[in-house]
Scaffold this motif. Structure first.
Motif, short mmCIF file in Angstrom:
data_model
loop_
_atom_site.label_atom_id
_atom_site.label_comp_id
_atom_site.label_asym_id
_atom_site.label_seq_id
_atom_site.Cartn_x
_atom_site.Cartn_y
_atom_site.Cartn_z
N SER A 165 0.83 -1.22 0.00
CA SER A 165 0.00 0.00 0.00
C SER A 165 0.86 1.26 0.00
CB SER A 165 -0.89 0.07 1.24
OG SER A 165 -1.42 -1.15 1.60
N MET A 166 1.92 1.26 0.79
CA MET A 166 2.70 2.49 0.94
C MET A 166 3.33 2.92 -0.39
SD MET A 166 4.39 2.22 4.79
CE MET A 166 5.24 3.80 4.71
N VAL A 167 3.76 1.96 -1.18
CA VAL A 167 4.38 2.30 -2.46
C VAL A 167 3.42 3.11 -3.34
CG1 VAL A 167 5.21 1.31 -4.64
CG2 VAL A 167 6.18 0.53 -2.46
N PRO A 168 2.25 2.60 -3.68
CA PRO A 168 1.36 3.44 -4.50
C PRO A 168 0.90 4.72 -3.80
CG PRO A 168 0.24 1.40 -3.83
CD PRO A 168 1.68 1.25 -3.46
N MET A 169 0.64 4.66 -2.50
CA MET A 169 0.15 5.85 -1.81
C MET A 169 1.18 6.98 -1.83
SD MET A 169 -1.89 4.23 1.48
CE MET A 169 -3.28 5.33 1.75
N ASN A 170 2.46 6.61 -1.79
CA ASN A 170 3.51 7.62 -1.72
C ASN A 170 4.08 8.01 -3.08
OD1 ASN A 170 4.59 8.28 1.25
ND2 ASN A 170 3.70 6.23 1.22
N ASP B 294 3.09 0.31 -13.36
CA ASP B 294 3.19 -0.93 -14.14
C ASP B 294 3.82 -2.04 -13.32
OD1 ASP B 294 2.03 0.45 -16.15
OD2 ASP B 294 3.80 0.56 -17.45
N TYR B 295 3.16 -3.19 -13.33
CA TYR B 295 3.57 -4.30 -12.47
C TYR B 295 4.00 -5.54 -13.26
CZ TYR B 295 2.20 -2.11 -8.09
OH TYR B 295 2.15 -1.29 -6.99
N PHE B 296 5.09 -6.13 -12.85
CA PHE B 296 5.47 -7.48 -13.27
C PHE B 296 4.86 -8.44 -12.26
CE2 PHE B 296 8.94 -7.29 -16.48
CZ PHE B 296 9.08 -5.90 -16.58
N VAL B 297 4.08 -9.39 -12.74
CA VAL B 297 3.48 -10.35 -11.81
C VAL B 297 4.19 -11.69 -11.96
CG1 VAL B 297 1.39 -11.61 -11.20
CG2 VAL B 297 1.29 -9.15 -11.59
N THR B 298 5.01 -12.01 -10.98
CA THR B 298 5.85 -13.21 -11.05
C THR B 298 5.61 -14.14 -9.87
OG1 THR B 298 7.58 -11.96 -9.91
CG2 THR B 298 7.69 -12.02 -12.34
N GLY B 299 4.47 -13.95 -9.24
CA GLY B 299 4.15 -14.83 -8.12
C GLY B 299 3.10 -14.21 -7.23
N GLN B 300 2.85 -14.92 -6.14
CA GLN B 300 1.76 -14.53 -5.24
C GLN B 300 1.96 -13.15 -4.62
OE1 GLN B 300 0.42 -16.59 -1.33
NE2 GLN B 300 0.35 -18.14 -2.93
N PHE B 301 3.18 -12.86 -4.22
CA PHE B 301 3.40 -11.58 -3.55
C PHE B 301 3.37 -10.41 -4.52
CE2 PHE B 301 4.96 -14.48 -0.25
CZ PHE B 301 4.17 -14.04 0.79
N ALA B 302 3.89 -10.63 -5.73
CA ALA B 302 3.80 -9.59 -6.76
C ALA B 302 2.33 -9.34 -7.09
CB ALA B 302 4.56 -10.01 -8.01
N LYS B 303 1.55 -10.42 -7.12
CA LYS B 303 0.14 -10.28 -7.43
C LYS B 303 -0.59 -9.53 -6.30
CE LYS B 303 -3.79 -12.69 -9.39
NZ LYS B 303 -4.82 -12.59 -8.34
N LYS B 304 -0.25 -9.85 -5.09
CA LYS B 304 -0.85 -9.13 -3.97
C LYS B 304 -0.52 -7.64 -4.04
CE LYS B 304 -1.61 -12.29 -0.12
NZ LYS B 304 -1.23 -12.70 1.23
N ALA B 305 0.72 -7.34 -4.36
CA ALA B 305 1.14 -5.94 -4.47
C ALA B 305 0.34 -5.24 -5.56
CB ALA B 305 2.64 -5.86 -4.76
N TYR B 306 0.16 -5.92 -6.68
CA TYR B 306 -0.61 -5.36 -7.79
C TYR B 306 -2.07 -5.14 -7.40
CZ TYR B 306 -3.63 -5.89 -11.90
OH TYR B 306 -4.63 -5.75 -12.82
N GLU B 307 -2.66 -6.11 -6.76
CA GLU B 307 -4.07 -5.98 -6.35
C GLU B 307 -4.24 -4.82 -5.37
OE1 GLU B 307 -6.58 -7.53 -7.58
OE2 GLU B 307 -5.65 -9.25 -8.62
N GLU B 308 -3.29 -4.69 -4.48
CA GLU B 308 -3.36 -3.63 -3.48
C GLU B 308 -3.23 -2.26 -4.16
OE1 GLU B 308 -3.99 -4.46 -0.37
OE2 GLU B 308 -3.81 -2.52 0.61
N ALA B 309 -2.32 -2.18 -5.11
CA ALA B 309 -2.09 -0.89 -5.80
C ALA B 309 -3.36 -0.40 -6.48
CB ALA B 309 -0.96 -1.04 -6.81
N LYS B 310 -4.17 -1.35 -6.97
CA LYS B 310 -5.40 -0.97 -7.66
C LYS B 310 -6.36 -0.18 -6.76
CE LYS B 310 -6.57 -5.00 -9.53
NZ LYS B 310 -7.37 -5.94 -10.34
N LEU B 311 -6.20 -0.30 -5.47
CA LEU B 311 -7.02 0.51 -4.56
C LEU B 311 -6.72 2.00 -4.70
CD1 LEU B 311 -6.73 -1.51 -1.19
CD2 LEU B 311 -8.73 -1.42 -2.71
N PHE B 312 -5.51 2.31 -5.18
CA PHE B 312 -5.05 3.70 -5.13
C PHE B 312 -4.76 4.31 -6.49
CE2 PHE B 312 -3.60 1.25 -1.45
CZ PHE B 312 -4.35 1.88 -0.46
#
Lengths: 364, 364
Positions: B81-86, B94-112
């Motif tokens: 969350s902090m990355v997109p918020m800041n 733009d996200y590289f999705v290479t696994g579960q954690f990258a995907k979680k980061a991407y999904e979270e970023a979509k909130l912001f």
């Protein structure tokens, strides 16, 4: 080893017995061949540590089943955001401002909703607590917020505001586990660990289950939703495993001490000894309204800044550490949490007496 | 004491020397008469611990002066969350999705903001890394995000995407400090401590100073702004003091080992020993694309779930702990971070060989 007494407001003194046990187990917990710091949070041995910590806390604080216990990182300061983000419904919340941390919580809440100060002790320099009986709370407020014990000022609510059906939210960081508590009076309460619970790095949040909502402020980061923690037993991601282990040890220590009833007695006796010494002194004064004095944080002053500085310096040399008041108010402050032994207070009182003998004649 | 080897993906094995020192100092740090856990974060003795930790990290990772080091609670997951918020400016990332954690980061970023997947290895079950050369990155993206080492899948970017002037953000939780790193290639990188840094409970964030902004997503909680941490040297509120102290000890240990160049050599040798054993086996296979294999996390399988379970059980009995693969992919995984000694790999390889002797004939 040097004998010192640590009057720090937090991180604060921990029970010696707990530290000795932690030392014994540091390289090899329960014959696992591992330090607790090295354990997978998904392992059975760690799962047991977490569940026991929760159960022990539930036992000592008498937490009913309709309340969830959450372990959250970020300190009490992160709760200043999480509370409004999670409890928002009508978009209004009423705040008691009784010090710096209550004010910070109020300012933070304004980012997310219409926060209103319904009572404040600012005009009294936060040396007292507003009367809780005659406060007008908005009927559609989502919650009412208090900071129950004000670490910097040494004040404490002796009665809780009657909020009727509106959830009462309390920052209990510096009074939690110092005396018995009626959890049912609160909708949510939270405490940063580094006073009466354990090392810094975790905040204990106790929340009535109906307040754990899917619908929160939009957008709320996943890691800032109480539901994320409740749904995953505080293990959505890796929790601060060692810190929680230490908290668990403190909970067991509290049980061994006789629980919160025994601690209340001990804490009251300790506080009385110190407050009486201040009252009987011609040099030291406690600026706090006698009706609202904390039994955890005891501020006192000589009224002369130079003399305060001399006291703090000499106290440190005598092994009385961290007796300096918060940088925002000056003077002295003795934080006397659960783990501060009676010896510590006696030593401080004797030192104050000596100091007054030496210095009082010149200055009074 | 039982000799075990702990292959946990995190929290993970810590250097024995560090734990022994922590044990020695647990009750009395540097003749202070206090445990580090009890120290005020504002005290001189603790201030020195924090500053040394920062400087040692700066030295070993060769972090230039125009990058800030921040210690933040909440784990890598809070950074999602902090990355997109800041870093939000144009509202695109733009996200590289290479696994579960990258995907979680991407999904979270979509909130912001408008987050876009520009490359993914999902179709290969995350057993490889997308080609970084031919990825189209939006010219007005606020940042490009990768998870550099994928703990669950055992993959690692061997080259970083060329993002031109767009800041590259990397989750380096499971590869940080395993080899030399060119910090200047990143705008921001972060690592949860519980792999190569220390106990869980703190996330190290390294951020180029021009990316620390006053203007962030509106509203951003105070505790979720990088600026709050940068302006207060990670002490806006009480940091996780003991956890940071442990990280500092690990940084000193890395220096003593000869720094990241020496660790890279040792880690590569350890990984080669294990990968070679898998390649030479008729029973075990590594599902990961040979071009992108991690030297920190090594997944392997027999291809037979029952046999995998038997291996995991017997390995545990032989003192090889936490060798089970992540619950989402099954099989086995050996996490072989900096603190895993060569002995551990040799013991594992010998055990694999024995197991294959016993079981391979039946199953191959």
């Amino acid at each position: 080893m040097k004998q010192i007494y640590n009057f720090s407001a937090g991180p604060a003194v921990l029970p010696k017995e707990v530290l000795i046990q932690a030392k014994d187990e540091l390289l090899n917990y329960a014959n696992s061949g591992m330090s607790v710091m090295e354990m997978s949070h998904r392992s059975k041995v760690y799962e047991t540590i977490l569940q026991e910590a929760k159960q022990d806390l539930r036992d000592i604080a008498n937490i009913p089943d309709n309340y969830e216990i959450l372990f959250i990182q970020g300190g009490a300061s992160l709760q200043f955001s999480m509370v409004p983000m999670n409890l928002i419904k009508n978009g209004k919340a009423d705040y008691f401002v009784t010090g710096q941390f209550a004010k910070k919580a109020y300012e933070e809440a304004k980012l997310f909703l219409d926060a209103k100060v319904v009572a404040s002790s600012k005009e009294q320099n936060f040396t007292t607590i507003p009367d809780v009986a005659n406060v007008e709370i908005r009927e559609d407020a989502d919650y009412v917020y208090i900071c129950e014990n004000n670490t910097i000022y040494g004040t404490k609510f002796k009665e809780l505001p009657n909020t009727k059906d509106i959830p009462l939210v309390a920052d209990v960081s510096s009074c939690f586990l110092s005396e018995p508590i009626d959890i049912t009076k609160y909708g949510l309460l939270f405490a940063g660990a580094q006073k009466n619970i354990g090392p810094s790095g975790v905040c204990v949040v106790i929340i009535r289950k109906d307040l754990i909502r899917e619908e929160t402020f939009n957008p709320t980061p996943t890691m800032l939703k109480y539901k994320t923690y409740a749904d995953h037993d505080s293990m959505y991601n890796t929790p601060p495993t060692y810190t929680i282990y230490m908290c668990g040890k403190v909970f067991k220590w509290i049980k061994e001490q006789g629980g919160l009833v025994a601690l209340q007695k001990r804490n009251s006796d300790k506080a009385k000894l110190l407050y009486d010494a201040i009252e009987q002194s011609n040099l030291f004064k406690c600026p706090v309204d006698p009706n609202y004095r904390s039994i955890m944080n005891v501020p006192f002053v000589t009224g002369n800044e130079e003399l305060d500085a001399k006291f703090i310096k000499e106290a440190k040399e005598a092994g009385l550490e961290n007796i300096k008041g918060h940088r925002s108010v000056g003077g002295m402050r003795a934080s006397i949490y659960n783990a501060m032994p009676l010896d510590g207070i006696q030593t401080l009182v004797a030192f104050m007496h000596d100091f007054e003998e030496r210095e009082g004649k010149i200055h009074v």
